[in-house]
Design a protein around this motif. Structure first.
Motif, PDB file in Angstrom:
ATOM      1  N   GLY A   3       0.814  -1.208   0.000  1.00 13.57           N
ATOM      2  CA  GLY A   3       0.000   0.000   0.000  1.00 13.57           C
ATOM      3  C   GLY A   3       0.847   1.257   0.000  1.00 13.57           C
ATOM      4  O   GLY A   3       0.537   2.235  -0.695  1.00 13.57           O
ATOM      5  N   VAL A   4       1.932   1.232   0.798  1.00 13.75           N
ATOM      6  CA  VAL A   4       2.840   2.389   0.815  1.00 13.75           C
ATOM      7  C   VAL A   4       3.436   2.607  -0.574  1.00 13.75           C
ATOM      8  O   VAL A   4       3.564   3.755  -1.051  1.00 13.75           O
ATOM      9  CB  VAL A   4       3.953   2.175   1.865  1.00 13.75           C
ATOM     10  CG1 VAL A   4       5.030   3.249   1.739  1.00 13.75           C
ATOM     11  CG2 VAL A   4       3.358   2.201   3.270  1.00 13.75           C
ATOM     12  N   GLY A   5       3.795   1.524  -1.240  1.00 14.06           N
ATOM     13  CA  GLY A   5       4.324   1.637  -2.599  1.00 14.06           C
ATOM     14  C   GLY A   5       3.309   2.242  -3.554  1.00 14.06           C
ATOM     15  O   GLY A   5       3.651   3.074  -4.410  1.00 14.06           O
ATOM     16  N   ARG A   6       2.031   1.830  -3.405  1.00 14.00           N
ATOM     17  CA  ARG A   6       0.992   2.391  -4.282  1.00 14.00           C
ATOM     18  C   ARG A   6       0.755   3.879  -3.984  1.00 14.00           C
ATOM     19  O   ARG A   6       0.502   4.678  -4.893  1.00 14.00           O
ATOM     20  CB  ARG A   6      -0.313   1.620  -4.089  1.00 14.00           C
ATOM     21  CG  ARG A   6      -0.317   0.203  -4.600  1.00 14.00           C
ATOM     22  CD  ARG A   6      -0.072   0.138  -6.105  1.00 14.00           C
ATOM     23  NE  ARG A   6       1.339   0.004  -6.455  1.00 14.00           N
ATOM     24  CZ  ARG A   6       1.860   0.423  -7.581  1.00 14.00           C
ATOM     25  NH1 ARG A   6       1.119   1.044  -8.471  1.00 14.00           N
ATOM     26  NH2 ARG A   6       3.130   0.254  -7.835  1.00 14.00           N
ATOM     27  N   ILE A   7       0.813   4.241  -2.696  1.00 16.19           N
ATOM     28  CA  ILE A   7       0.657   5.652  -2.317  1.00 16.19           C
ATOM     29  C   ILE A   7       1.779   6.489  -2.929  1.00 16.19           C
ATOM     30  O   ILE A   7       1.549   7.579  -3.488  1.00 16.19           O
ATOM     31  CB  ILE A   7       0.625   5.797  -0.784  1.00 16.19           C
ATOM     32  CG1 ILE A   7      -0.686   5.230  -0.234  1.00 16.19           C
ATOM     33  CG2 ILE A   7       0.785   7.254  -0.367  1.00 16.19           C
ATOM     34  CD1 ILE A   7      -0.754   5.175   1.281  1.00 16.19           C
ATOM     35  N   GLN A  62      -3.667  18.121  -2.349  1.00 15.35           N
ATOM     36  CA  GLN A  62      -4.505  18.423  -1.190  1.00 15.35           C
ATOM     37  C   GLN A  62      -5.542  17.326  -0.969  1.00 15.35           C
ATOM     38  O   GLN A  62      -5.785  16.906   0.171  1.00 15.35           O
ATOM     39  CB  GLN A  62      -5.178  19.776  -1.379  1.00 15.35           C
ATOM     40  CG  GLN A  62      -6.042  20.184  -0.188  1.00 15.35           C
ATOM     41  CD  GLN A  62      -6.688  21.547  -0.391  1.00 15.35           C
ATOM     42  OE1 GLN A  62      -6.583  22.144  -1.468  1.00 15.35           O
ATOM     43  NE2 GLN A  62      -7.365  22.044   0.642  1.00 15.35           N
ATOM     44  N   ALA A  63      -6.149  16.855  -2.062  1.00 16.58           N
ATOM     45  CA  ALA A  63      -7.160  15.798  -1.936  1.00 16.58           C
ATOM     46  C   ALA A  63      -6.535  14.492  -1.465  1.00 16.58           C
ATOM     47  O   ALA A  63      -7.079  13.791  -0.588  1.00 16.58           O
ATOM     48  CB  ALA A  63      -7.868  15.594  -3.275  1.00 16.58           C
ATOM     49  N   PHE A  64      -5.370  14.177  -2.002  1.00 19.09           N
ATOM     50  CA  PHE A  64      -4.740  12.889  -1.655  1.00 19.09           C
ATOM     51  C   PHE A  64      -4.145  12.918  -0.253  1.00 19.09           C
ATOM     52  O   PHE A  64      -4.073  11.880   0.415  1.00 19.09           O
ATOM     53  CB  PHE A  64      -3.636  12.580  -2.681  1.00 19.09           C
ATOM     54  CG  PHE A  64      -3.124  11.176  -2.595  1.00 19.09           C
ATOM     55  CD1 PHE A  64      -3.909  10.108  -2.994  1.00 19.09           C
ATOM     56  CD2 PHE A  64      -1.853  10.909  -2.083  1.00 19.09           C
ATOM     57  CE1 PHE A  64      -3.440   8.812  -2.904  1.00 19.09           C
ATOM     58  CE2 PHE A  64      -1.384   9.617  -1.985  1.00 19.09           C
ATOM     59  CZ  PHE A  64      -2.181   8.564  -2.397  1.00 19.09           C
ATOM     60  N   THR A  65      -3.727  14.112   0.203  1.00 21.67           N
ATOM     61  CA  THR A  65      -3.143  14.210   1.551  1.00 21.67           C
ATOM     62  C   THR A  65      -4.159  13.820   2.619  1.00 21.67           C
ATOM     63  O   THR A  65      -3.809  13.199   3.626  1.00 21.67           O
ATOM     64  CB  THR A  65      -2.637  15.639   1.806  1.00 21.67           C
ATOM     65  OG1 THR A  65      -1.608  15.944   0.863  1.00 21.67           O
ATOM     66  CG2 THR A  65      -2.075  15.782   3.216  1.00 21.67           C
ATOM     67  N   GLY A  66      -5.427  14.171   2.407  1.00 24.39           N
ATOM     68  CA  GLY A  66      -6.445  13.791   3.381  1.00 24.39           C
ATOM     69  C   GLY A  66      -6.537  12.282   3.536  1.00 24.39           C
ATOM     70  O   GLY A  66      -6.598  11.759   4.662  1.00 24.39           O
ATOM     71  N   PHE A  67      -6.531  11.560   2.424  1.00 24.07           N
ATOM     72  CA  PHE A  67      -6.558  10.089   2.500  1.00 24.07           C
ATOM     73  C   PHE A  67      -5.263   9.552   3.112  1.00 24.07           C
ATOM     74  O   PHE A  67      -5.291   8.645   3.948  1.00 24.07           O
ATOM     75  CB  PHE A  67      -6.744   9.506   1.096  1.00 24.07           C
ATOM     76  CG  PHE A  67      -6.359   8.056   1.005  1.00 24.07           C
ATOM     77  CD1 PHE A  67      -7.158   7.073   1.555  1.00 24.07           C
ATOM     78  CD2 PHE A  67      -5.155   7.676   0.399  1.00 24.07           C
ATOM     79  CE1 PHE A  67      -6.787   5.728   1.497  1.00 24.07           C
ATOM     80  CE2 PHE A  67      -4.782   6.339   0.342  1.00 24.07           C
ATOM     81  CZ  PHE A  67      -5.599   5.365   0.884  1.00 24.07           C
ATOM     82  N   ASN A  68      -4.124  10.104   2.705  1.00 27.34           N
ATOM     83  CA  ASN A  68      -2.832   9.627   3.212  1.00 27.34           C
ATOM     84  C   ASN A  68      -2.736   9.799   4.727  1.00 27.34           C
ATOM     85  O   ASN A  68      -2.219   8.931   5.436  1.00 27.34           O
ATOM     86  CB  ASN A  68      -1.708  10.371   2.510  1.00 27.34           C
ATOM     87  CG  ASN A  68      -0.346   9.795   2.875  1.00 27.34           C
ATOM     88  OD1 ASN A  68      -0.118   8.596   2.781  1.00 27.34           O
ATOM     89  ND2 ASN A  68       0.554  10.655   3.311  1.00 27.34           N
ATOM     90  N   ASP A  69      -3.234  10.939   5.214  1.00 27.77           N
ATOM     91  CA  ASP A  69      -3.200  11.170   6.665  1.00 27.77           C
ATOM     92  C   ASP A  69      -4.041  10.131   7.408  1.00 27.77           C
ATOM     93  O   ASP A  69      -3.640   9.620   8.467  1.00 27.77           O
ATOM     94  CB  ASP A  69      -3.710  12.569   6.989  1.00 27.77           C
ATOM     95  CG  ASP A  69      -2.733  13.658   6.544  1.00 27.77           C
ATOM     96  OD1 ASP A  69      -1.564  13.313   6.274  1.00 27.77           O
ATOM     97  OD2 ASP A  69      -3.154  14.828   6.471  1.00 27.77           O
ATOM     98  N   GLN A  70      -5.215   9.830   6.865  1.00 26.18           N
ATOM     99  CA  GLN A  70      -6.070   8.823   7.498  1.00 26.18           C
ATOM    100  C   GLN A  70      -5.411   7.449   7.464  1.00 26.18           C
ATOM    101  O   GLN A  70      -5.544   6.661   8.402  1.00 26.18           O
ATOM    102  CB  GLN A  70      -7.431   8.777   6.805  1.00 26.18           C
ATOM    103  CG  GLN A  70      -8.252  10.041   6.963  1.00 26.18           C
ATOM    104  CD  GLN A  70      -8.530  10.363   8.419  1.00 26.18           C
ATOM    105  OE1 GLN A  70      -8.661   9.480   9.275  1.00 26.18           O
ATOM    106  NE2 GLN A  70      -8.607  11.661   8.725  1.00 26.18           N
ATOM    107  N   MET A  71      -4.693   7.162   6.395  1.00 25.69           N
ATOM    108  CA  MET A  71      -3.992   5.882   6.301  1.00 25.69           C
ATOM    109  C   MET A  71      -2.880   5.795   7.337  1.00 25.69           C
ATOM    110  O   MET A  71      -2.669   4.739   7.948  1.00 25.69           O
ATOM    111  CB  MET A  71      -3.415   5.721   4.889  1.00 25.69           C
ATOM    112  CG  MET A  71      -2.804   4.353   4.635  1.00 25.69           C
ATOM    113  SD  MET A  71      -4.045   3.043   4.770  1.00 25.69           S
ATOM    114  CE  MET A  71      -2.994   1.583   4.708  1.00 25.69           C
ATOM    115  N   LEU A  72      -2.169   6.893   7.567  1.00 31.27           N
ATOM    116  CA  LEU A  72      -1.121   6.909   8.597  1.00 31.27           C
ATOM    117  C   LEU A  72      -1.717   6.695   9.982  1.00 31.27           C
ATOM    118  O   LEU A  72      -1.158   5.960  10.807  1.00 31.27           O
ATOM    119  CB  LEU A  72      -0.367   8.243   8.543  1.00 31.27           C
ATOM    120  CG  LEU A  72       0.521   8.467   7.311  1.00 31.27           C
ATOM    121  CD1 LEU A  72       1.105   9.887   7.325  1.00 31.27           C
ATOM    122  CD2 LEU A  72       1.646   7.438   7.271  1.00 31.27           C
TER     123      LEU A  72
END
Length: 318
Positions: free
Chosen positions: A144-148, A169-179
């Protein structure tokens, strides 16, 4: 009979008298020896039953040590070896058991040991399941990290700065939730508590919602990367669900194993109590037998002494 005895010489009469005394003494010695032998065997059985209780405790300790080592292979072999030692010791005690009540208790222990063995097998399988799920979860998480990172690279490739900023900006919201999700996963794996599991479940839903929110935008620009990211996230969450199921199984099996061990200890304590009662009964019987034998020997010796004395003195008086 008396006439035959009266025709014997004095030496033979005295020899017969002393022989009877020796025979009575030998009978008393045999009674004492038999009583002592019974007590020795009883002590041996009590020692074995004490070892049986200790073996039951060792089985519990080795099972807990296995759980503390998080499924160590050597600890698993030790737990299985301790259980086998308990089963073998029970069979040895059963071969020495002489009373029906003791044999019934030992038969009940057979069922308890079998139940514990079955639960231990389930425990080993559940712990192995958590290890497999953890390894798969790590692999899926790395994927998943590789895909991100791949999606980020695609964002950086956009020509328009405004487009890059909007996508980032849109992708950062998802990335933060994933972290946050991965942080909650580590917290749950450390504690395994129900509260952390509920928090993790809510965070997983939040992460999926964040992905669904950006999906329309990214599906138009990076459909292949988005599908791979969704696949990696689904695999990660599926492995996490497998881990939670295996962990719940471990938690459910543990109390059952404790109940089986407690029942085995109860049966062992009953066996020990029975041995004390058997010992007291054997001691009482041995004491009564020795007293009866001593009194009988004394009476017969007195009777023999009187008869022999009369047979010797009467001819002399005539």
């Amino acid at each position: 009979m008396l006439s035959w005895f009266g025709n014997l010489s004095v030496n033979r009469k005295l020899g017969l008298g002393f022989g009877l005394v020796l025979l009575f003494t030998l009978a008393l010695a045999l009674i004492g020896w038999n009583s002592l032998d019974n007590m020795i065997h009883r002590s041996d059985r009590m020692t074995l039953i004490t070892d049986l209780a200790a073996a039951t405790n060792r089985v519990q300790v080795s099972r807990l040590e296995y759980m503390l080592t998080d499924g160590d292979a050597e600890a698993a072999r030790t737990a299985q070896a301790d259980l086998k030692a308990l089963r073998d010791l029970r069979e040895r005690v059963e071969r020495l058991a002489a009373y029906p009540a003791d044999i019934r208790l030992l038969k009940d222990m057979t069922g308890g040991i079998a139940d514990y063995e079955e639960a231990l097998g389930q425990m080993l399988a559940a712990v192995a399941g958590t290890q497999v799920a953890r390894r798969d979860m790590i692999a899926q998480g790395n994927r998943g990290v590789g895909r991100i990172n791949a999606v980020r690279a695609r964002i950086d490739e956009q020509d328009s700065a405004e487009q890059r900023a909007r996508l980032f900006q849109a992708f950062t919201g998802f990335n933060d939730q994933m972290l946050v999700t991965r942080y909650e996963v580590r917290g749950f794996m450390m504690t395994g508590s129900a509260d952390r599991e509920r928090t993790l479940d809510n965070q997983m839903k939040t992460t999926l919602a964040a992905l669904e929110q950006i999906e329309p935008l990214f599906a138009r620009l990076f459909p292949g990367d988005l599908e791979q990211l969704k696949s990696a996230l689904q695999g990660y969450f599926a492995s996490l669900d497998d881990y939670k199921r295996s962990l719940r199984a471990v938690k459910e099996i543990g109390p059952h194993m404790t109940e089986h061990a407690t029942e085995l200890l109860r049966l062992t304590e009953q066996l020990q109590q029975n041995q004390v009662e058997h010992r007291d009964n054997d001691s009482s019987q041995a004491r009564l037998l020795q007293i009866a034998g001593a009194l009988g020997a004394l009476l017969l010796s007195l009777l023999a002494a009187v008869v022999i004395t009369r047979q010797i003195t009467q001819p002399l008086q005539q």
